[in-house]
Design a protein around this motif. Sequence first.
Motif, PDB file in Angstrom:
ATOM      1  N   UNK A 105     -26.084  21.348  61.171  1.00 18.80           N
ATOM      2  CA  UNK A 105     -26.609  20.785  62.412  1.00 18.80           C
ATOM      3  C   UNK A 105     -25.488  20.468  63.389  1.00 18.80           C
ATOM      4  N   UNK A 106     -25.838  20.423  64.663  1.00 16.36           N
ATOM      5  CA  UNK A 106     -24.906  20.033  65.725  1.00 16.36           C
ATOM      6  C   UNK A 106     -25.483  18.839  66.471  1.00 16.36           C
ATOM      7  N   UNK A 141     -26.428  14.142  58.551  1.00 18.68           N
ATOM      8  CA  UNK A 141     -25.640  14.990  59.455  1.00 18.68           C
ATOM      9  C   UNK A 141     -25.347  14.249  60.760  1.00 18.68           C
ATOM     10  N   UNK A 142     -26.350  13.515  61.240  1.00 19.22           N
ATOM     11  CA  UNK A 142     -26.168  12.775  62.487  1.00 19.22           C
ATOM     12  C   UNK A 142     -25.125  11.688  62.360  1.00 19.22           C
ATOM     13  N   UNK A 203     -30.193  12.416  51.696  1.00 17.65           N
ATOM     14  CA  UNK A 203     -29.259  13.498  52.040  1.00 17.65           C
ATOM     15  C   UNK A 203     -27.812  13.032  51.964  1.00 17.65           C
ATOM     16  N   UNK A 204     -26.920  13.984  51.802  1.00 18.27           N
ATOM     17  CA  UNK A 204     -25.479  13.764  51.972  1.00 18.27           C
ATOM     18  C   UNK A 204     -24.984  14.801  52.968  1.00 18.27           C
ATOM     19  N   UNK A 205     -23.890  14.495  53.681  1.00 22.25           N
ATOM     20  CA  UNK A 205     -23.369  15.433  54.688  1.00 22.25           C
ATOM     21  C   UNK A 205     -21.862  15.330  54.794  1.00 22.25           C
ATOM     22  N   UNK A 206     -21.237  16.436  55.206  1.00 22.01           N
ATOM     23  CA  UNK A 206     -19.789  16.504  55.400  1.00 22.01           C
ATOM     24  C   UNK A 206     -19.495  17.216  56.718  1.00 22.01           C
ATOM     25  N   UNK A 214     -11.469  19.927  65.620  1.00 16.58           N
ATOM     26  CA  UNK A 214     -12.562  19.131  66.165  1.00 16.58           C
ATOM     27  C   UNK A 214     -13.826  19.320  65.327  1.00 16.58           C
ATOM     28  N   UNK A 215     -14.535  18.220  65.042  1.00 14.42           N
ATOM     29  CA  UNK A 215     -15.792  18.307  64.303  1.00 14.42           C
ATOM     30  C   UNK A 215     -16.855  18.874  65.237  1.00 14.42           C
ATOM     31  N   UNK A 216     -17.391  20.033  64.882  1.00 12.04           N
ATOM     32  CA  UNK A 216     -18.364  20.718  65.740  1.00 12.04           C
ATOM     33  C   UNK A 216     -19.758  20.778  65.115  1.00 12.04           C
ATOM     34  N   UNK A 217     -19.850  20.448  63.837  1.00 10.34           N
ATOM     35  CA  UNK A 217     -21.130  20.506  63.142  1.00 10.34           C
ATOM     36  C   UNK A 217     -21.006  19.693  61.866  1.00 10.34           C
ATOM     37  N   UNK A 218     -22.105  19.601  61.134  1.00  7.21           N
ATOM     38  CA  UNK A 218     -22.088  18.959  59.823  1.00  7.21           C
ATOM     39  C   UNK A 218     -23.010  19.741  58.900  1.00  7.21           C
TER      40      UNK A 218
END
Length: 254
Positions: A105-106, A141-142, A203-206, A214-218
Amino acid sequence: MGRLVPAVTRALDVLELFLGCEGTLSAPEITRKLRLPRTTVHELVTTLTARSYLEQPPDHPGRYRLGVRAYQLGSRYAEQLDLAAEGQRVARSVADTCDETVHVAVLDGPDVIYIAKVDSTHAVRMVSAAGRRLPAHCTAVGKMLLASLPAESLDAVLPGDEPLAAMTPDSVTSPEALREELASVRERGVAVERQESNPDVSCVAAPVRDSGGTVVAALSISVPTVRWSEKRVAELEGLAVKGATELSQRLGHR
């Protein structure tokens, strides 16, 4: 499958040395690192320099750094990258490993948009779709993406002290509590959401980074409550980090 060409392999070995090097390398250093004959290394660096894959800095005679041709190839690769397509490939790999639903996700303002998704094969699984939009503060993700924002950008997304909208009874609605959680996410490098966007799913996200860091998504792994346990969180976090790292590398991050 055809055989590997030794000379080409050695030339690529020389170039790849610079991936772990911040500056320049001399021919003796390359010889020592690759354990090749000095004459072979001399021929390799001479050829690579002639083709502009390496160059000798004017202020460092006898040393080499990556040349403009390597930059041109890297830039051409970056131009053809498609985050959604690359995300789908990596999501498939992660899902094949854990057999749970995987998303990429973005961030779009205060929301996340899922750009890639691979379903679990279990009968009980998360129901969602690529293109779906959800409040960022209610998802793993958010939270990962919000935690990666500069302070000014985060203030713009979370203005004032007004309560945040809830999707379930477990959603975080306090801006102050959310900011505290984001600080923890920032420190740990992973985010966890426990039944905050769906009462039956956690959920878990990275984070996924581009070539500039730069972080562009997860990337997230979503698990129904019936298969979720605190004991399994560490395993899922490791898989999410591994998948996000692979996707980051596909985007040129190292």
